[in-house]
Design a protein around this motif. Sequence first.
Motif, PDB file in Angstrom:
ATOM      1  N   THR A 144       0.838  -1.193   0.000  1.00  0.00           N
ATOM      2  CA  THR A 144       0.000   0.000   0.000  1.00  0.00           C
ATOM      3  C   THR A 144       0.874   1.245   0.000  1.00  0.00           C
ATOM      4  O   THR A 144       1.880   1.314   0.715  1.00  0.00           O
ATOM      5  N   SER A 145       0.503   2.252  -0.799  1.00  0.00           N
ATOM      6  CA  SER A 145       1.254   3.508  -0.813  1.00  0.00           C
ATOM      7  C   SER A 145       1.059   4.241   0.511  1.00  0.00           C
ATOM      8  O   SER A 145       0.096   3.984   1.250  1.00  0.00           O
ATOM      9  N   ILE A 146       1.960   5.150   0.818  1.00  0.00           N
ATOM     10  CA  ILE A 146       1.893   5.872   2.091  1.00  0.00           C
ATOM     11  C   ILE A 146       0.595   6.666   2.229  1.00  0.00           C
ATOM     12  O   ILE A 146      -0.077   6.579   3.270  1.00  0.00           O
ATOM     13  N   PRO A 147       0.183   7.469   1.222  1.00  0.00           N
ATOM     14  CA  PRO A 147      -1.093   8.198   1.372  1.00  0.00           C
ATOM     15  C   PRO A 147      -2.288   7.268   1.585  1.00  0.00           C
ATOM     16  O   PRO A 147      -3.154   7.543   2.423  1.00  0.00           O
ATOM     17  N   GLN A 148      -2.339   6.163   0.833  1.00  0.00           N
ATOM     18  CA  GLN A 148      -3.437   5.224   1.000  1.00  0.00           C
ATOM     19  C   GLN A 148      -3.416   4.601   2.395  1.00  0.00           C
ATOM     20  O   GLN A 148      -4.468   4.430   3.032  1.00  0.00           O
ATOM     21  N   ALA A 149      -2.220   4.266   2.869  1.00  0.00           N
ATOM     22  CA  ALA A 149      -2.111   3.653   4.191  1.00  0.00           C
ATOM     23  C   ALA A 149      -2.587   4.609   5.277  1.00  0.00           C
ATOM     24  O   ALA A 149      -3.281   4.205   6.220  1.00  0.00           O
ATOM     25  N   ILE A 150      -2.231   5.880   5.167  1.00  0.00           N
ATOM     26  CA  ILE A 150      -2.646   6.861   6.164  1.00  0.00           C
ATOM     27  C   ILE A 150      -4.164   6.995   6.177  1.00  0.00           C
ATOM     28  O   ILE A 150      -4.801   7.039   7.242  1.00  0.00           O
ATOM     29  N   VAL A 151      -4.772   7.052   4.999  1.00  0.00           N
ATOM     30  CA  VAL A 151      -6.238   7.157   4.912  1.00  0.00           C
ATOM     31  C   VAL A 151      -6.895   5.922   5.516  1.00  0.00           C
ATOM     32  O   VAL A 151      -7.869   6.027   6.288  1.00  0.00           O
ATOM     33  N   LEU A 152      -6.382   4.743   5.182  1.00  0.00           N
ATOM     34  CA  LEU A 152      -6.973   3.505   5.687  1.00  0.00           C
ATOM     35  C   LEU A 152      -6.787   3.370   7.197  1.00  0.00           C
ATOM     36  O   LEU A 152      -7.689   2.914   7.907  1.00  0.00           O
ATOM     37  N   LEU A 153      -5.631   3.775   7.704  1.00  0.00           N
ATOM     38  CA  LEU A 153      -5.410   3.724   9.145  1.00  0.00           C
ATOM     39  C   LEU A 153      -6.298   4.732   9.875  1.00  0.00           C
ATOM     40  O   LEU A 153      -6.790   4.463  10.979  1.00  0.00           O
ATOM     41  N   ALA A 154      -6.503   5.890   9.249  1.00  0.00           N
ATOM     42  CA  ALA A 154      -7.397   6.883   9.843  1.00  0.00           C
ATOM     43  C   ALA A 154      -8.822   6.333   9.914  1.00  0.00           C
ATOM     44  O   ALA A 154      -9.525   6.497  10.930  1.00  0.00           O
ATOM     45  N   ALA A 155      -9.266   5.671   8.851  1.00  0.00           N
ATOM     46  CA  ALA A 155     -10.600   5.080   8.842  1.00  0.00           C
ATOM     47  C   ALA A 155     -10.691   3.932   9.843  1.00  0.00           C
ATOM     48  O   ALA A 155     -11.702   3.771  10.542  1.00  0.00           O
ATOM     49  N   TYR A 156      -9.640   3.113   9.925  1.00  0.00           N
ATOM     50  CA  TYR A 156      -9.588   2.003  10.884  1.00  0.00           C
ATOM     51  C   TYR A 156      -9.798   2.533  12.303  1.00  0.00           C
ATOM     52  O   TYR A 156     -10.600   2.010  13.080  1.00  0.00           O
ATOM     53  N   ASN A 157      -9.061   3.583  12.643  1.00  0.00           N
ATOM     54  CA  ASN A 157      -9.136   4.118  14.001  1.00  0.00           C
ATOM     55  C   ASN A 157     -10.465   4.802  14.272  1.00  0.00           C
ATOM     56  O   ASN A 157     -10.919   4.838  15.422  1.00  0.00           O
ATOM     57  N   ALA A 158     -11.087   5.348  13.226  1.00  0.00           N
ATOM     58  CA  ALA A 158     -12.423   5.930  13.402  1.00  0.00           C
ATOM     59  C   ALA A 158     -13.419   4.853  13.809  1.00  0.00           C
ATOM     60  O   ALA A 158     -14.284   5.068  14.675  1.00  0.00           O
ATOM     61  N   VAL A 159     -13.306   3.673  13.210  1.00  0.00           N
ATOM     62  CA  VAL A 159     -14.170   2.550  13.591  1.00  0.00           C
ATOM     63  C   VAL A 159     -13.815   2.076  14.996  1.00  0.00           C
ATOM     64  O   VAL A 159     -14.691   1.767  15.813  1.00  0.00           O
ATOM     65  N   MET A 160     -12.524   2.052  15.303  1.00  0.00           N
ATOM     66  CA  MET A 160     -12.059   1.528  16.590  1.00  0.00           C
ATOM     67  C   MET A 160     -12.579   2.347  17.775  1.00  0.00           C
ATOM     68  O   MET A 160     -12.876   1.801  18.840  1.00  0.00           O
ATOM     69  N   VAL A 161     -12.700   3.675  17.612  1.00  0.00           N
ATOM     70  CA  VAL A 161     -13.154   4.521  18.728  1.00  0.00           C
ATOM     71  C   VAL A 161     -14.664   4.779  18.685  1.00  0.00           C
ATOM     72  O   VAL A 161     -15.181   5.572  19.471  1.00  0.00           O
ATOM     73  N   LEU A 162     -15.360   4.099  17.791  1.00  0.00           N
ATOM     74  CA  LEU A 162     -16.793   4.345  17.642  1.00  0.00           C
ATOM     75  C   LEU A 162     -17.619   3.977  18.878  1.00  0.00           C
ATOM     76  O   LEU A 162     -18.519   4.739  19.268  1.00  0.00           O
ATOM     77  N   PRO A 163     -17.371   2.838  19.553  1.00  0.00           N
ATOM     78  CA  PRO A 163     -18.206   2.496  20.713  1.00  0.00           C
ATOM     79  C   PRO A 163     -18.240   3.563  21.810  1.00  0.00           C
ATOM     80  O   PRO A 163     -19.339   3.893  22.293  1.00  0.00           O
ATOM     81  N   PRO A 164     -17.104   4.129  22.247  1.00  0.00           N
ATOM     82  CA  PRO A 164     -17.206   5.202  23.249  1.00  0.00           C
ATOM     83  C   PRO A 164     -18.021   6.397  22.766  1.00  0.00           C
ATOM     84  O   PRO A 164     -18.755   7.017  23.556  1.00  0.00           O
ATOM     85  N   LEU A 165     -17.920   6.715  21.479  1.00  0.00           N
ATOM     86  CA  LEU A 165     -18.692   7.828  20.940  1.00  0.00           C
ATOM     87  C   LEU A 165     -20.184   7.505  20.928  1.00  0.00           C
ATOM     88  O   LEU A 165     -21.025   8.387  21.174  1.00  0.00           O
ATOM     89  N   LEU A 166     -20.532   6.256  20.656  1.00  0.00           N
ATOM     90  CA  LEU A 166     -21.937   5.849  20.693  1.00  0.00           C
ATOM     91  C   LEU A 166     -22.488   5.904  22.119  1.00  0.00           C
ATOM     92  O   LEU A 166     -23.641   6.304  22.335  1.00  0.00           O
ATOM     93  N   VAL A 167     -21.664   5.517  23.098  1.00  0.00           N
ATOM     94  CA  VAL A 167     -22.081   5.610  24.503  1.00  0.00           C
ATOM     95  C   VAL A 167     -22.305   7.072  24.876  1.00  0.00           C
ATOM     96  O   VAL A 167     -23.278   7.419  25.554  1.00  0.00           O
ATOM     97  N   LEU A 168     -21.405   7.946  24.433  1.00  0.00           N
ATOM     98  CA  LEU A 168     -21.558   9.378  24.685  1.00  0.00           C
ATOM     99  C   LEU A 168     -22.855   9.908  24.060  1.00  0.00           C
ATOM    100  O   LEU A 168     -23.609  10.656  24.705  1.00  0.00           O
TER     101      LEU A 168
END
Length: 223
Positions: A144-168
């Motif tokens: 994966t290219s660096i820009p693509q990896a950064i976008v995918l990791l950003a999206a990954y982490n958005a999903v990862m922190v979703l449960p606390p945001l849903l509780v909020l």
Amino acid sequence: MIAGLFGLALLDSLNPSALAVTVYLLLSTRPPGARVLVYVGAIYASYLALGVLLFLGADSFLDRAGGYLASDAGYVLQGVVGVALLLYSWLAGRRRGGERLTPRRPRSHSYAAIALLGVIVTVAEFGTALPYLGAIGILVGADTSIPQAIVLLAAYNAVMVLPPLLVLAAYQALGNRIRQRLESAGTWLMRQAAELWLSVLSAAGALLVLSCVHHFELWKKIG
């Protein structure tokens, strides 16, 4: 690849420690919403930064680390670390007469202290973030290219922190109507976070010790 990444992200989102601290902040601080956002934002930024750094240095790091860990000294180190993890998890479980451990709670409720807590929790748990490490491995293996990896990791982490945001969001919408349930859930989550953490440490320690024993064929020398 995308399906695999987000499947791992969903698995990674089941983090009882992050949820327990989120519930604690909701029930114990004012205004709770801003502090939860600071805490979740710190986790998100820390995980993303560590993930990008690991992705950028994965090839050279894995080559060097792999060469060292494959040596006799590397296996001795694995054995020592494994024994240390097993001892720690055993002693921690017996601490205070078997009293259940709880995740670290902020002594100060300032925004800086809560952000620092998010960073500390991220760094402390990063070594056991196996889904995230697996996702980074997928990105490296797919060239994966660096820009693509950064976008995918950003999206990954958005999903990862979703449960606390849903509780909020649920707390903001329902308020005191779910307060009692949140208190019960917080107690259960804190118990699960402690037990899960010690179980992970024990499993990791056992695997490292077995790897060392297998490499040196210690059972033959003992026999």
